[in-house]
Design a protein around this motif. Structure first.
Motif, PDB file in Angstrom:
ATOM      1  N   GLU A 123      -5.120   4.503  -7.195  1.00  0.00           N
ATOM      2  CA  GLU A 123      -4.007   4.899  -6.339  1.00  0.00           C
ATOM      3  C   GLU A 123      -3.331   3.661  -5.725  1.00  0.00           C
ATOM      4  OE1 GLU A 123      -3.732   7.614  -2.261  1.00  0.00           O
ATOM      5  OE2 GLU A 123      -5.651   7.057  -3.146  1.00  0.00           O
ATOM      6  N   ALA A 124      -2.010   3.706  -5.594  1.00  0.00           N
ATOM      7  CA  ALA A 124      -1.292   2.579  -4.993  1.00  0.00           C
ATOM      8  C   ALA A 124      -1.117   2.831  -3.512  1.00  0.00           C
ATOM      9  CB  ALA A 124       0.053   2.384  -5.663  1.00  0.00           C
ATOM     10  N   ASP A 174       1.987  -2.858  -9.857  1.00  0.00           N
ATOM     11  CA  ASP A 174       1.866  -1.898 -10.949  1.00  0.00           C
ATOM     12  C   ASP A 174       3.022  -2.015 -11.929  1.00  0.00           C
ATOM     13  OD1 ASP A 174      -0.355  -1.148  -9.681  1.00  0.00           O
ATOM     14  OD2 ASP A 174       0.302   0.879  -9.144  1.00  0.00           O
ATOM     15  N   ASN A 175       4.222  -2.290 -11.393  1.00  0.00           N
ATOM     16  CA  ASN A 175       5.350  -2.461 -12.315  1.00  0.00           C
ATOM     17  C   ASN A 175       5.096  -3.607 -13.275  1.00  0.00           C
ATOM     18  OD1 ASN A 175       6.645  -0.384 -11.091  1.00  0.00           O
ATOM     19  ND2 ASN A 175       7.926  -1.699  -9.775  1.00  0.00           N
ATOM     20  N   GLU A 212      -7.175  -0.448  -4.310  1.00  0.00           N
ATOM     21  CA  GLU A 212      -6.010   0.392  -4.017  1.00  0.00           C
ATOM     22  C   GLU A 212      -4.847  -0.422  -3.448  1.00  0.00           C
ATOM     23  OE1 GLU A 212      -9.039   1.303  -3.496  1.00  0.00           O
ATOM     24  OE2 GLU A 212      -9.279   3.298  -4.392  1.00  0.00           O
ATOM     25  N   PHE A 213      -5.163  -1.599  -2.864  1.00  0.00           N
ATOM     26  CA  PHE A 213      -4.102  -2.432  -2.303  1.00  0.00           C
ATOM     27  C   PHE A 213      -3.657  -3.508  -3.291  1.00  0.00           C
ATOM     28  CE2 PHE A 213      -5.639  -1.810   2.364  1.00  0.00           C
ATOM     29  CZ  PHE A 213      -5.301  -0.471   2.275  1.00  0.00           C
ATOM     30  N   ARG A 214      -4.386  -3.661  -4.398  1.00  0.00           N
ATOM     31  CA  ARG A 214      -4.123  -4.710  -5.403  1.00  0.00           C
ATOM     32  C   ARG A 214      -4.200  -6.109  -4.781  1.00  0.00           C
ATOM     33  NH1 ARG A 214      -3.979  -0.219  -7.068  1.00  0.00           N
ATOM     34  NH2 ARG A 214      -2.478   0.741  -8.467  1.00  0.00           N
ATOM     35  N   ALA A 220      -0.617  -1.210   4.523  1.00  0.00           N
ATOM     36  CA  ALA A 220      -1.105   0.071   4.002  1.00  0.00           C
ATOM     37  C   ALA A 220      -0.005   1.113   4.146  1.00  0.00           C
ATOM     38  CB  ALA A 220      -2.342   0.499   4.766  1.00  0.00           C
ATOM     39  N   ILE A 221       0.191   1.902   3.103  1.00  0.00           N
ATOM     40  CA  ILE A 221       1.241   2.918   3.192  1.00  0.00           C
ATOM     41  C   ILE A 221       0.669   4.331   3.074  1.00  0.00           C
ATOM     42  CG2 ILE A 221       3.155   1.471   2.410  1.00  0.00           C
ATOM     43  CD1 ILE A 221       2.700   2.702  -0.391  1.00  0.00           C
TER      44      ILE A 221
END
Lengths: 308, 203, 107, 533
Positions: free
Chosen positions: A6-7, A16-17, A146-148, A165-166
């Motif tokens: 999850e992003a 991710d792009n 999740e935060f990359r 964090a979003i």
């Protein structure tokens, strides 16, 4: 199977792009090469010993094309990669700073108001957080998939990373740089709270678990303060002595002295772990002074007494 | 560069001509020298980094070293390098006994260098200075002891060459071993020239 | 400086040349020791001079004593390449050491 | 071409003399090649068993068969033995020794005594390294400081062993460089040399120039432990990152020491089994050199998340992508060689095709890791583990196996069993992919490497991976048993069973002691297949 976790940070989508961009290019080449491989192996398989083959040693146009195209593509990937990297490495000016110390094998977080936690990082949603990190002993690496984000913690030096964090929720913190016996147990959680909840948490005084007795509170602290990483409660040997039956046990110290484990020894071992190390164990436990309060020590001792 | 003649097979089986054997041995030694450059180079890199990081430590450390002994040792090694270079020219011109004499001079220089180093080390230990004292002395001991090891190996090589020379193995048409051995000895000298600059002079 | 070629393909460096080189080396040693006692105000300048003189000496030793002057191109390539690599090793690790961005800490 | 096939095998072959000493003291490059091969396969099996134990332990989360300390020691042994003892000399010392003199038309390498000496210091170094098994080291094969300074396990024997083996590697490389310069047969100019020789030459350059740096680094590490000095110990003012710079200055080029000879082998196999000249000879030859040179300058991509300076990271990332280009060119050339060929799917060719498939994956996943933004997420995860197993195992070891089949008739004088060899290939290929493809996925999902225990969410991939490892292990055993069986019971091999034009096939199988009756007079390159128009 989900190819990516999850992003959950503002930068994750951009990373991710890049990943998707490289994945698509790679897939195109992979499929193309594999297809050629299979088609050639079938179409041009040897039919008889007298097969005639052409004497074909080079083709300049073709060679130029297959040099130029990959060159351009990798340069595009390179530039795309470092543009996003630049943002990954540049924290916004208004970022909230939290200090992180890595120890074998726990994470310790210090907030600007003096509050500190172990293995639990509380952050507000939607606000950039900058972690200023160092290590007490060996290399560690702070990694939240999740935060990359990932950054090594180097003893004798400060490194940093930032994220925003979003999404509210809990995310795993891994130690990604090999750090010894319990490397795989050096886990933590990032707890992303709403800004209001975060303020509430930050200003609250940490209480023992409400309504619990000392033993129950100790059991909770056993996990929360990361004792679990090195001390078992079922008698199995780990990095440190087991807690099972520890109270009242006769132990031989590294210097040959014989002692009986009592309240004072346990308290001292939490605050000054190197002072009296039991024989056969490495003197690697970090000090918990300023992290575990007197009340919590009492709870932990009560819990240890209960483990017969 | 490929061999043009296959007539002169050496008893080893495959050296094609004495010329090829000679140039091969030399190329081999030069490659080994390239290796040595990077071996010591690692230490030079460590030096560069910590010199830049802790300049004071290096100034203070240097003050503990004896410039006189260091300079003496530098001159000794330069002379030894000179004498072995003369030796190569001598054997190329057929002066066998001169080569023996010059190797002895070289070996004596090497021994003298070692004696000086011994006094330097014991003086350091006497003053309570050990590799663990600080990074400068760690580097000092690492660099000089690794260099000393090369001096000893070089002396062993030259000693063997001297014995063979006394048995009359070398001549103007066969001086590969003395020349290659000399190459190694010069390497020892060149490394010392840098170590001298880095450890004794720079402050 | 003159040389003769030999039947093995090696070169003979005359005694006279070797004497000239060793004289130069000893003089340079004297100079570098003397210069090291001077104070230019910049420590870096001292390092630079000491290393420059050391390099001149190393060149003298390798070119004449070691006959590098007369070696074929492949020897030169390997020696120069190893020196270049050494510079890159020092250059990259040194620049990483000093340009590494470390945050200010306010505990 | 001089026709060596006419010669009846009346002269003694290099295998004829028997007895331990005739092997232990041999100066014959062919025997030394075989000795390296046997030693390496023994260590390969040993380290392979360690790898299987790692997979066994990871079958379930938590403890399966061993404790965390044992697990850490086992993956360290697996890595260190595989890298330093098996793959570094993997193809270059075995087939390099066996083939270089044969391919360039020489009677031996130029310094045969040095060659024997290299072998024995290799064995000595390996044995010293094994002393550390008494209390196995647990640092991972990278020996990162400061953990390697602090751990109580025996770091010194293994690092000293690697140090000693480094000299073996340097001397072998030196020997090969001089051999290739000085002993080529008349007419064998640089552009007629087989591509394996170009690859071996590039490899040797790296061996000679990169190995000394690891030697000094490990020496410093040993000195830190023995004398308590502090170059890498932050407690004493040192810098642990410096160790990583020095370590990777060698250990990245070392992957090219491992893979370049594999490129050489496949460049020999594809033309023979496609009956076509190698396509783009010069491109392949020069790209080997280019990879060797640029490969020296990419070491920093192992340090992207260590807090490295931004511009240094960018330069290293750029150079990493640069090195991808010559590699890509090679893949196209091999594919083009097959185009319109007459492809015979014998075992070596199957391995070559397998290599192309696996190495394409390895190379493309390398793009992910070279990209700065993605590297941050993937660094030190299973993605990296899978990536380097695809290069090292899928690349180097697959081509080592290919070479073991392809040159088997030449080495032993017998044919290998084709049918069983194909079954073994299938098992290895399927097992390998099954082992490591799940690891790519785990890595993307964030599973860090060197984990004794893992979160239950990764269980399913770990099980797949462990099953794959079992299949892979069985495949390797089948392959080895087949080859060993054929050493004794194989059909007698003709001197040139695959119709190759390379010089090693122009002499008898197995070759006579002095390789050739007469030194060949070379008039053409060795890839003259197909019909000239």
């Amino acid at each position: 199977m989900n190819w990516l976790p999850e992003a959950a940070s503002s930068i994750a989508g951009r990373v991710d792009n890049v990943i998707w961009f490289v994945t698509i290019i790679s897939l195109v080449f992979f499929v193309f090469i594999t297809a050629l491989l299979v088609v050639f192996a079938i179409k041009y398989r040897r039919r008889s010993e007298d097969d005639e083959t052409p004497y074909q040693v080079s083709h300049h146009t073709l060679e130029v094309v297959w040099t130029i195209i990959p060159s351009i593509l990798v340069m595009v990937i390179f530039v795309y990669g470092f543009v996003v990297f630049e943002d990954l490495r540049t924290p916004p000016k208004d970022a909230m700073e939290i200090n992180v110390t890595g120890k074998q094998w726990l994470w310790q977080f210090h907030y600007d108001n003096g509050k500190s936690t172990i293995n639990e990082l509380f952050v507000p949603e939607g606000r950039p957080v900058k972690l200023v990190m160092t290590s007490d002993d060996v290399l560690h690496s702070f990694f939240v998939p999740e935060f990359r984000v990932k950054q090594d913690l180097v003893p004798g030096m400060y490194t940093y990373l930032w994220f925003k964090a979003i999404k509210k929720g809990e995310f795993n913190i891994f130690c990604a740089e090999y750090c010894g016996t319990n490397h795989s147990g050096m886990l933590g959680k990032v707890k992303v709270l709403s800004p209001a909840d975060f303020e509430k948490w930050k200003t609250s005084k940490e209480e023992l678990i409400a309504g619990a007795n000392l033993v129950e509170a100790g059991a909770e602290l056993y996990t929360k303060r990361a004792c679990i990483g090195c001390h078992s409660i079922d008698g199995s040997p780990m990095v440190g002595p087991t807690f099972k039956g520890i109270f009242g046990r006769q132990e031989t110290l590294a210097d040959g002295q014989e002692i009986t484990v009592d309240e004072n020894y346990l308290r001292k071992s939490i605050y000054e772990p190197q002072a009296q190390v039991v024989k056969g164990y490495q003197p690697i436990m970090p000090s918990f002074k300023g992290i575990i309060s007197d009340n919590e020590v009492s709870a932990l001792i009560a819990y240890m007494k209960s483990l017969k | 560069m490929a061999a043009t003649s296959v007539e002169h097979l050496h008893s080893d089986g495959h050296f094609v001509t004495p010329q090829d054997k000679y140039s091969s041995m030399k190329l081999g030694m030069w490659l080994f020298i390239a290796t040595e450059i990077l071996l010591f180079g690692g230490l030079f890199a460590v030096y560069a980094i910590y010199r830049a990081k802790f300049p004071e430590m290096f100034f203070n450390g240097r003050d503990e070293l004896s410039l006189l002994l260091g300079t003496t040792n530098t001159v000794i090694l330069i002379v030894s390098s000179f004498s072995i270079a003369m030796g190569v020219t001598a054997i190329q011109r057929g002066k066998k006994n001169l080569l023996t004499f010059l190797i002895i001079v070289t070996l004596l220089c090497g021994a003298l260098f070692g004696v000086n180093k011994y006094f330097e080390y014991t003086a350091k230990f006497h003053h309570g200075i050990f590799p663990s004292t600080d990074i400068f002395f760690a580097l000092y001991f690492m660099m000089t002891s690794l260099h000393m090891l090369h001096v000893i190996v070089g002396m062993a090589i030259l000693f063997i060459i001297m014995i063979f020379n006394m048995k009359g193995k070398y001549s103007p048409s066969n001086y590969t071993a003395p020349e290659v051995g000399a190459l190694y000895w010069h390497l020892v000298d060149v490394i010392w020239i840098y170590l001298f600059g880095l450890l004794y002079l720079v402050a | 400086m003159s040389t003769e070629t030999h039947e093995l393909g090696g070169h003979i460096v005359p005694y006279k040349d070797l004497v000239l080189v060793v004289t130069a080396l000893v003089i340079l040693t004297g100079i570098t020791v003397f210069v090291s006692t001077l104070d230019f105000g910049y420590a870096a300048l001292n390092i630079f001079i000491a290393m420059a003189i050391a390099s001149v000496k190393a060149c003298l030793v390798s070119l004449w004593f070691m006959h590098l002057k007369f070696e074929d191109v492949i020897t030169w390539i390997f020696i120069i390449f190893s020196l270049v690599l050494l510079c890159l090793l020092i250059g990259f690790s040194l620049s990483d050491e000093f340009l590494r961005i470390t945050p200010k800490v306010n505990f | 071409m001089a026709d060596g096939t006419m010669v009846e095998a009346v002269r003694p072959t290099y295998l004829d003399r028997k007895g331990f000493l005739s092997w232990a003291l041999t100066l014959d490059h062919k025997r030394l090649g075989i000795m390296y091969l046997v030693t390496i396969m023994v260590f390969f099996l040993f380290a392979g068993i360690m790898g299987m134990l790692v997979r066994l332990e990871l079958l379930t989360p938590g403890k399966t068969v061993m404790g965390p300390d044992t697990y850490n020691q086992i993956f360290t042994i697996h890595g260190a033995v595989m890298i330093f003892i098996v793959i570094v000399p993997g193809i270059s010392a075995t087939f390099g020794n066996f083939l270089i003199p044969l391919m360039i038309g020489a009677r031996d390498v130029i310094f045969p005594r040095l060659n024997l000496f290299s072998y024995w210091i290799y064995v000595g170094g390996a044995l010293i390294a094994l002393v550390s098994l008494l209390h196995p080291i647990d640092t991972g094969w990278t020996f990162y400081t400061p953990y390697s300074i602090r751990t109580g396990t025996s770091v010194i024997p293994i690092t000293f062993g690697v140090f000693v083996m480094g000299f073996s590697s340097i001397l072998t490389g030196l020997n090969f460089i001089v051999t290739i310069h000085k002993l080529r047969a008349p007419g064998m100019n640089w552009h007629r040399m087989p591509l394996f020789i170009w690859a071996a030459y590039s490899t040797a350059v790296i061996q000679v120039l990169a190995t000394p740096v690891i030697a000094i680094t490990l020496l410093l590490l040993i000195a830190e432990r023995v004398f308590g000095i502090g170059f890498f110990d932050p407690a004493k003012g040192g810098d642990p990152i410096l160790f990583q710079h020095f370590f990777w200055f060698y250990s990245h080029p070392v992957v090219y020491i491992m893979i370049l000879p594999a490129f050489g082998v496949i460049s020999e196999i594809i033309p023979v089994f496609s009956r076509k000249p190698i396509f783009g000879y010069k491109a392949i030859a020069y790209s080997s050199i280019a990879i060797a040179l640029i490969g020296f300058l990419v070491w920093g991509h192992h340090l992207f998340v260590s807090g490295m300076a931004g511009w240094v990271a960018k330069v290293f990332s750029f150079l990493t992508f640069l090195v991808a280009i010559p590699t890509a060119i090679k893949v196209w050339n091999w594919l083009a060689t097959m185009y319109r060929g007459s492809i015979d799917l014998k075992t070596p060719m199957l391995y070559a095709l397998g290599f192309l498939f696996l190495f394409t994956i390895a190379g493309l996943t390398g793009l992910f890791l070279g990209t700065l933004a993605i590297n941050v997420h993937l660094h030190d995860t299973y993605f990296v583990v899978a990536h380097f197993h695809y290069t090292m195992m899928g690349g180097t070891i697959m081509m080592l196996f290919a070479a073991m089949h392809f040159w088997f008739p030449k080495m032993i004088g017998k044919m290998y069993g084709e049918a069983v060899a194909k079954i073994a290939f299938a098992l290895i290929f399927i097992g390998f992919n099954l082992t490591f493809i799940p690891q790519f996925i785990m890595g993307m999902e964030g599973m860090p490497r060197r984990y004794y225990d893992y979160l239950p969410q990764y269980h399913y991939q770990h099980v797949l991976s462990s099953i794959g490892a079992l299949v892979l292990g069985v495949g390797i055993l089948v392959m080895l048993i087949n080859l060993i069986y054929c050493i004794f019971k194989g059909e007698k091999a003709p001197s040139n069973p695959f119709g190759s034009k390379s010089w090693e096939w122009q002499t008898t199988s197995p070759p006579p002691t002095e390789n050739f009756e007469e030194i060949p007079q070379v008039t053409d390159w060795t890839y003259g297949y197909g019909k000239k128009n």
